[in-house]
Design an enzyme around this catalytic site. Sequence first.
Site, PDB file in Angstrom:
ATOM      1  N   GLU A  69     -19.879 -63.093 -23.339  1.00 17.90           N
ATOM      2  CA  GLU A  69     -19.622 -63.357 -24.753  1.00 17.90           C
ATOM      3  C   GLU A  69     -20.869 -63.778 -25.518  1.00 17.90           C
ATOM      4  OE1 GLU A  69     -17.744 -64.149 -22.258  1.00 17.90           O
ATOM      5  OE2 GLU A  69     -15.605 -64.036 -22.766  1.00 17.90           O
ATOM      6  N   GLU A  95     -11.451 -64.095 -17.774  1.00 21.27           N
ATOM      7  CA  GLU A  95     -10.621 -65.249 -18.150  1.00 21.27           C
ATOM      8  C   GLU A  95      -9.163 -65.022 -17.754  1.00 21.27           C
ATOM      9  OE1 GLU A  95     -12.164 -65.182 -22.274  1.00 21.27           O
ATOM     10  OE2 GLU A  95     -12.510 -67.313 -21.982  1.00 21.27           O
TER      11      GLU A  95
HETATM   12  N1  T1G Z   1     -13.831 -53.830 -26.865  1.00 25.54           N
HETATM   13  C1  T1G Z   1     -13.742 -52.641 -27.504  1.00 25.54           C
HETATM   14  N2  T1G Z   1     -14.385 -51.510 -27.116  1.00 25.54           N
HETATM   15  C2  T1G Z   1     -15.177 -51.620 -26.031  1.00 25.54           C
HETATM   16  C3  T1G Z   1     -15.333 -52.826 -25.312  1.00 25.54           C
HETATM   17  C4  T1G Z   1     -14.612 -53.964 -25.780  1.00 25.54           C
HETATM   18  N3  T1G Z   1     -14.679 -55.141 -25.150  1.00 25.54           N
HETATM   19  N4  T1G Z   1     -16.202 -52.593 -24.284  1.00 25.54           N
HETATM   20  C5  T1G Z   1     -16.548 -51.298 -24.362  1.00 25.54           C
HETATM   21  N5  T1G Z   1     -15.936 -50.718 -25.392  1.00 25.54           N
HETATM   22  C6  T1G Z   1     -16.052 -49.309 -25.794  1.00 25.54           C
HETATM   23  C7  T1G Z   1     -17.462 -48.956 -26.198  1.00 25.54           C
HETATM   24  O1  T1G Z   1     -17.660 -49.253 -27.560  1.00 25.54           O
HETATM   25  C8  T1G Z   1     -17.486 -47.463 -25.916  1.00 25.54           C
HETATM   26  O2  T1G Z   1     -16.797 -46.818 -26.993  1.00 25.54           O
HETATM   27  C9  T1G Z   1     -16.599 -47.325 -24.682  1.00 25.54           C
HETATM   28  O3  T1G Z   1     -15.789 -48.513 -24.649  1.00 25.54           O
HETATM   29  C10 T1G Z   1     -17.401 -47.240 -23.400  1.00 25.54           C
HETATM   30  O4  T1G Z   1     -18.260 -48.380 -23.408  1.00 25.54           O
HETATM   31  C11 T1G Z   1     -11.781 -63.833 -25.593  1.00 25.54           C
HETATM   32  C12 T1G Z   1     -13.930 -63.073 -27.040  1.00 25.54           C
HETATM   33  C13 T1G Z   1     -17.490 -52.564 -19.924  1.00 25.54           C
HETATM   34  C14 T1G Z   1     -19.797 -52.640 -18.974  1.00 25.54           C
HETATM   35  O5  T1G Z   1     -18.710 -58.010 -23.881  1.00 25.54           O
HETATM   36  O6  T1G Z   1     -20.264 -54.383 -21.469  1.00 25.54           O
HETATM   37  O7  T1G Z   1     -13.757 -61.025 -24.235  1.00 25.54           O
HETATM   38  O8  T1G Z   1     -18.739 -45.439 -27.848  1.00 25.54           O
HETATM   39  O9  T1G Z   1     -20.363 -47.027 -23.442  1.00 25.54           O
HETATM   40  O10 T1G Z   1     -21.679 -48.069 -20.281  1.00 25.54           O
HETATM   41  O11 T1G Z   1     -13.522 -64.828 -24.434  1.00 25.54           O
HETATM   42  O12 T1G Z   1     -18.701 -51.395 -22.288  1.00 25.54           O
HETATM   43  O13 T1G Z   1     -17.083 -44.455 -26.254  1.00 25.54           O
HETATM   44  O14 T1G Z   1     -16.386 -45.006 -28.604  1.00 25.54           O
HETATM   45  O15 T1G Z   1     -20.403 -49.514 -22.937  1.00 25.54           O
HETATM   46  O16 T1G Z   1     -19.583 -47.727 -18.857  1.00 25.54           O
HETATM   47  C15 T1G Z   1     -16.429 -59.501 -23.753  1.00 25.54           C
HETATM   48  C16 T1G Z   1     -18.425 -55.220 -23.407  1.00 25.54           C
HETATM   49  C17 T1G Z   1     -15.762 -59.212 -25.066  1.00 25.54           C
HETATM   50  C18 T1G Z   1     -17.954 -56.288 -22.442  1.00 25.54           C
HETATM   51  C19 T1G Z   1     -18.792 -50.481 -19.708  1.00 25.54           C
HETATM   52  N6  T1G Z   1     -16.663 -58.257 -23.044  1.00 25.54           N
HETATM   53  N7  T1G Z   1     -18.464 -53.913 -22.781  1.00 25.54           N
HETATM   54  O17 T1G Z   1     -20.057 -49.930 -19.948  1.00 25.54           O
HETATM   55  O18 T1G Z   1     -19.406 -47.869 -21.272  1.00 25.54           O
HETATM   56  S1  T1G Z   1     -15.532 -60.677 -25.997  1.00 25.54           S
HETATM   57  C20 T1G Z   1     -17.813 -57.591 -23.188  1.00 25.54           C
HETATM   58  C21 T1G Z   1     -19.439 -53.598 -21.883  1.00 25.54           C
HETATM   59  C22 T1G Z   1     -14.350 -61.521 -25.159  1.00 25.54           C
HETATM   60  C23 T1G Z   1     -13.039 -63.575 -24.816  1.00 25.54           C
HETATM   61  C24 T1G Z   1     -14.113 -62.935 -25.586  1.00 25.54           C
HETATM   62  C25 T1G Z   1     -19.449 -52.178 -21.400  1.00 25.54           C
HETATM   63  C26 T1G Z   1     -18.862 -51.990 -19.980  1.00 25.54           C
HETATM   64  P1  T1G Z   1     -17.281 -45.328 -27.458  1.00 25.54           P
HETATM   65  P2  T1G Z   1     -19.726 -48.210 -22.826  1.00 25.54           P
HETATM   66  P3  T1G Z   1     -20.240 -48.338 -20.031  1.00 25.54           P
END
Ligand code: T1G
Length: 699
Positions: A125, A105
């Site tokens: 999301e 976004e």
């Molecule tokens: N926020 C906080 N922590 C996050 C995070 C996030 N968005 N994404 C990952 N982490 C942490 C995760 O908990 C882990 O922590 C570490 O990073 C490594 O993640 C306004 C409302 C990016 C593909 O849904 O899909 O944006 O366990 O083990 O396998 O419209 O993380 O090490 O303490 O998964 O290499 C939308 C979510 C949010 C993406 C990387 N975004 N993340 O995968 O590592 S909502 C998502 C992922 C939003 C807007 C809306 C994956 C990754 P720890 P990981 P990975």
Amino acid sequence: MSEVVSYALEGDVAVITVDNPPVNALSLPVRRGLAQCVERFAADASAKAAVLFCAGRTFIAGADITEFDKPIEEPWLPKVVHQMEDCVKPIVAAIHGTALGGGLETAMACHYRVAVDTAQVGLPEVTLGLLPGATGTQRLPRLAGVQAALDAMISGKPMPAKIAHEKGIIDALVDGELKAGAVKFAKALVNEGKGPRKVRDIKIDAASLPATFFADYRKSMAREARGFFAPEQIVKCVEAAVALPYFDAVARENALFMECMASTQSKAQRHMFFAEREVAKVPDVPKDTAMRAIKQVAVIGGGTMGGGIAMNFANVGIPVLVKEINQEALDRGMNIIRANYEGTVKKSKLTQAQMDKCMALITPTLDYNAIGDADLVIEAVFETMSVKKEVFEKLDTVCKPGAILASNTSSLNVDEIAAFTKRPQDVIGLHFFAPANVMTLLEIVRGAKTSKEVIATCMTLAKTIRKIGALVRVCFGFVGNRMYFPYVREAQRMMLEGVAPERLDRVAHEWGMAMGPHAVSDLSGLDVFDKLNKEWKDKPNDPSYCRMIGVLVSKGRLGQKSGAGIYKYEGRNAVPDPEVTALAKAEAAALNIPQLEVTDTEIIERLFYAMINEGALILEEGIAMRPSDIDVVYCHGYGMPRHRGGPMQYADTVGLDRVYQAMQKYRTRYGDLYWTPAPLIEKLVKAGKTFEQWSSDRA
Ligand code: T1G
């Protein structure tokens, strides 16, 4: 300037760099830093264009999910993205890694987007029970078209940069070093006199959509979106994008986003997101524990399970031997594997070349000595201890020192199996779920003597074969099946009480289960349950316990595989059978079990509270490390919907006091045997706490 967002000049191009490991999530400091840097860029006369770049392994991967349960703090993301878009000088997003959610976004609020070809972009999301709440539902349809945008947002799946480029989401793919390529792109804009290009100014041609487009789209997503709240809200946002002026539609998006955020479904799905990461952490097995290389695998038993297990390794390029007891069984096993792959090729989810490559990695053998060099051997033979004994005594003699010896047992005692060898430290349970090449759960069962090295190796191996590994300890049925037994028990008991199987299954399905318990029993095979019940040493002393399963098996009604079980089968189509209803009535009369009027609410309570109670006992016994681990087991191994978050999250959602009260009601009717609340539930209800709080108190 915030330390997580920095500003620097490269000639007349400003480079704004986000550095917020591990995934550059849009936490409050990042949002503040972005707002400050964009303001500085706007005022910096020496900067003619700007590049938004991210340090580390990825572009912004989204909003900071850990902030969602806290009050929103300004500036919130929609405000920041509009500040960027309204900048009077062009901003170029430079994408690598995964630009997801709020990350994409933000990039779409920039005026141009470039990416390396290894990058991925997406709006996932919906997997969190949310919708793209920072204008994503308005921008993606403008860039990629309404259909492609809906597909991306309803599936939540990322797309490769190349596809995003073809769809117009990305303007250019950069060869070589991304930042330099992005700066070069920005300089070219300046030289060509190209200023800001606002995505919000792109018009969506509503007339190009058929009048029934949204109705048809809702029909097309009905199966995938069944029971989920967020997908419909996304469609409403895109309808607004087509019908309303931009800012009116953004206001609509915001209202629907807040509804999603407040939903128990989103809380459950966010719980599952973190649970799937927490489950990989084993407190007493440090991250730096040495691991063994797994370069050659062997599977003993080429049946449905063994074949599926072997495919997991071939699919990731690990050579695997499949050992059977005779040529006929071996040929049958290899044919099962081949048929599985052919089915996937037919669905165009695999190319013929990929299938051939996988098949070439699977070597059939009749000779135990052929597996002597395997680094990991997985036994997948009959579920009786006598056969396990025979296999593991043999493995102990033929396998090289250091080989990991695993059993795919679904319930038997891994310590007993380990004792058949002289190397119990190398023995572990690797419980795959049918179909083994599809289900994402791997229940990893640590024996009392299993070494930390073997545990660490298997936990990592789960990720390698694209599974979620949940580490559990030994008990009958481990975590998944042990909690499934009371669930089936209650379904069976209600059958005796006169609840039609098809009604009970419908209620469970409407609650969200992929299949009702009776349909699952027929699919797995009633004889499998019957044999388990017979193997179960401390089975409840209750003549009605799963009585109908025994009766049906005794009549040769084994389930789908015999054409009849709880249901009659016309092909795979389950048809209620009056004969079974009559049989249930007769058995109930013989057992003096009264016929009852059971409400839908009672069906749900008895099915799931019985399961939850067993989960609480499992936690107290230390068989599972965390309630969230149990939730991962159920959402990845038993078809429980993510929008419920798993049984323990569901208990917290309902409220443990309500669960407790309902259990007391059933305890009065059925006695203490099944409905005595676990001490942990008693304790948490008294303290007014949830399973989640209990878990964090212990962390
Ligand atoms: N926020 C906080 N922590 C996050 C995070 C996030 N968005 N994404 C990952 N982490 C942490 C995760 O908990 C882990 O922590 C570490 O990073 C490594 O993640 C306004 C409302 C990016 C593909 O849904 O899909 O944006 O366990 O083990 O396998 O419209 O993380 O090490 O303490 O998964 O290499 C939308 C979510 C949010 C993406 C990387 N975004 N993340 O995968 O590592 S909502 C998502 C992922 C939003 C807007 C809306 C994956 C990754 P720890 P990981 P990975």
